[in-house]
Every structure is written in C-alpha cells, then in structure tokens.
Design a protein around this motif. Structure first.
Motif, mmCIF file in Angstrom:
data_model
loop_
_atom_site.group_PDB
_atom_site.id
_atom_site.type_symbol
_atom_site.label_atom_id
_atom_site.label_comp_id
_atom_site.label_asym_id
_atom_site.label_seq_id
_atom_site.Cartn_x
_atom_site.Cartn_y
_atom_site.Cartn_z
ATOM 1 N N GLU A 1 0.831 -1.208 0.000
ATOM 2 C CA GLU A 1 0.000 0.000 0.000
ATOM 3 C C GLU A 1 0.865 1.257 0.000
ATOM 4 O OE1 GLU A 1 -2.702 -0.322 3.266
ATOM 5 O OE2 GLU A 1 -3.836 -1.944 2.340
ATOM 6 N N VAL A 2 1.978 1.225 0.739
ATOM 7 C CA VAL A 2 2.894 2.366 0.747
ATOM 8 C C VAL A 2 3.471 2.570 -0.655
ATOM 9 C CG1 VAL A 2 5.066 3.275 1.674
ATOM 10 C CG2 VAL A 2 3.451 2.115 3.193
ATOM 11 N N VAL A 3 3.876 1.477 -1.298
ATOM 12 C CA VAL A 3 4.415 1.564 -2.663
ATOM 13 C C VAL A 3 3.359 2.135 -3.602
ATOM 14 C CG1 VAL A 3 5.251 0.220 -4.627
ATOM 15 C CG2 VAL A 3 6.091 -0.289 -2.332
ATOM 16 N N ILE B 1 12.252 3.653 -2.240
ATOM 17 C CA ILE B 1 11.027 2.971 -2.654
ATOM 18 C C ILE B 1 11.119 2.806 -4.158
ATOM 19 C CG2 ILE B 1 8.512 3.037 -2.762
ATOM 20 C CD1 ILE B 1 8.543 4.791 -0.257
ATOM 21 N N GLY B 2 11.235 1.568 -4.592
ATOM 22 C CA GLY B 2 11.462 1.306 -6.011
ATOM 23 C C GLY B 2 12.835 1.813 -6.394
ATOM 24 N N ARG B 3 12.874 2.657 -7.426
ATOM 25 C CA ARG B 3 14.151 3.240 -7.859
ATOM 26 C C ARG B 3 14.320 4.664 -7.353
ATOM 27 N NH1 ARG B 3 12.353 1.973 -13.489
ATOM 28 N NH2 ARG B 3 12.340 4.231 -13.531
ATOM 29 N N HIS B 4 13.399 5.127 -6.534
ATOM 30 C CA HIS B 4 13.406 6.518 -6.095
ATOM 31 C C HIS B 4 13.859 6.652 -4.646
ATOM 32 C CE1 HIS B 4 11.369 7.688 -9.759
ATOM 33 N NE2 HIS B 4 10.481 6.730 -9.550
ATOM 34 N N THR C 1 14.344 0.170 2.785
ATOM 35 C CA THR C 1 15.708 0.579 3.111
ATOM 36 C C THR C 1 15.699 2.070 3.427
ATOM 37 O OG1 THR C 1 16.618 -1.100 1.654
ATOM 38 C CG2 THR C 1 18.079 0.712 2.276
ATOM 39 N N CYS C 2 16.097 2.422 4.628
ATOM 40 C CA CYS C 2 16.170 3.819 5.053
ATOM 41 C C CYS C 2 17.628 4.168 5.302
ATOM 42 C CB CYS C 2 15.357 4.043 6.317
ATOM 43 S SG CYS C 2 13.593 3.724 6.096
ATOM 44 N N LYS D 1 3.495 5.739 -5.765
ATOM 45 C CA LYS D 1 3.594 5.628 -7.218
ATOM 46 C C LYS D 1 3.085 6.929 -7.853
ATOM 47 C CE LYS D 1 3.378 2.104 -10.333
ATOM 48 N NZ LYS D 1 3.643 0.789 -9.999
ATOM 49 N N GLY D 2 3.901 7.514 -8.695
ATOM 50 C CA GLY D 2 3.530 8.754 -9.369
ATOM 51 C C GLY D 2 3.860 10.010 -8.580
ATOM 52 N N VAL D 3 4.364 9.863 -7.358
ATOM 53 C CA VAL D 3 4.744 11.020 -6.547
ATOM 54 C C VAL D 3 6.197 11.355 -6.863
ATOM 55 C CG1 VAL D 3 5.082 11.898 -4.199
ATOM 56 C CG2 VAL D 3 3.146 10.393 -4.699
#
Length: 104
Positions: free
Chosen positions: A16-18, A36-39, A73-74, A22-24
């Motif tokens: 849900e976080v992903v 998150i993903g590649r960002h 990953t933080c 998405k798109g942000v």
C-alpha cells in the motif's frame, strides 16, 4: 503492521505504501531518506503522503522506524554516515598526538 505516528495509530502494508508513492515526484533529499522502487524519497515526504498529516506533526525517526519495520531501506542524511571504524579514546588520542594507528 500497526504503528503509531504523531500519536495516531496506522495499519501499514508495504504494498500500500508503494502504491501511494507511485507517481509522486521525489523532493530533493536533504535529510533522512527511504528507497522505494528506484526513487529516494525524504522520509518526511513519505510520512506526509501515507498519513495525510502535516510534516510538523511527526518526526523523521517515527516514519523511519515504521518504514524499516515494513522492510524498506532507510538511510541517514547524506554526509552523516557513521564512521566505519570506531576508535577507543586512547587510540583517538594517540592518533592526534602523531602515534601510528594500530592495524587490526
């Protein structure tokens, strides 16, 4: 996963976080960030999106703990990486006085 951010309980799920992120468009990273993903997103930006609260209402640490528990990953702020080798007080003083560092 149940967590508390800014004194409010939230049930967060990684997928849900992903989906919410998405798109942000990521803001420039100046402090702690999450991958998150590649960002790379500032944790405060992610916290604002997933909780719909003002960033001033919660700390980066609260969001970092929640996202880490979800499996993201933080990372700390750029340039604040901890030293790889920690020295004892005696080793630090010896190095400052020109002593040879111990090899270990």
């Amino acid at each position: 996963m149940r967590c508390v951010i800014a004194r409010f309980p939230f049930d967060l799920v990684k997928s849900e976080v992903v989906a919410k992120m998405k798109g942000v468009k990521p803001e420039p990273v100046t402090g702690e960030y999450v991958i998150i993903g590649r960002h790379h997103y500032p944790v405060k930006q992610v916290g604002e999106v997933i909780t719909r609260q003002d960033r001033r209402d919660f700390s980066a640490g609260e969001v970092t703990r929640a996202l880490t528990r979800l499996g993201f990953t933080c990372r700390p702020a750029p340039g604040t990486e901890p030293a790889l080798v920690e020295r004892t007080a005696v080793e630090t003083a010896s190095a400052q006085l020109g002593g040879a560092p111990e090899q270990g």
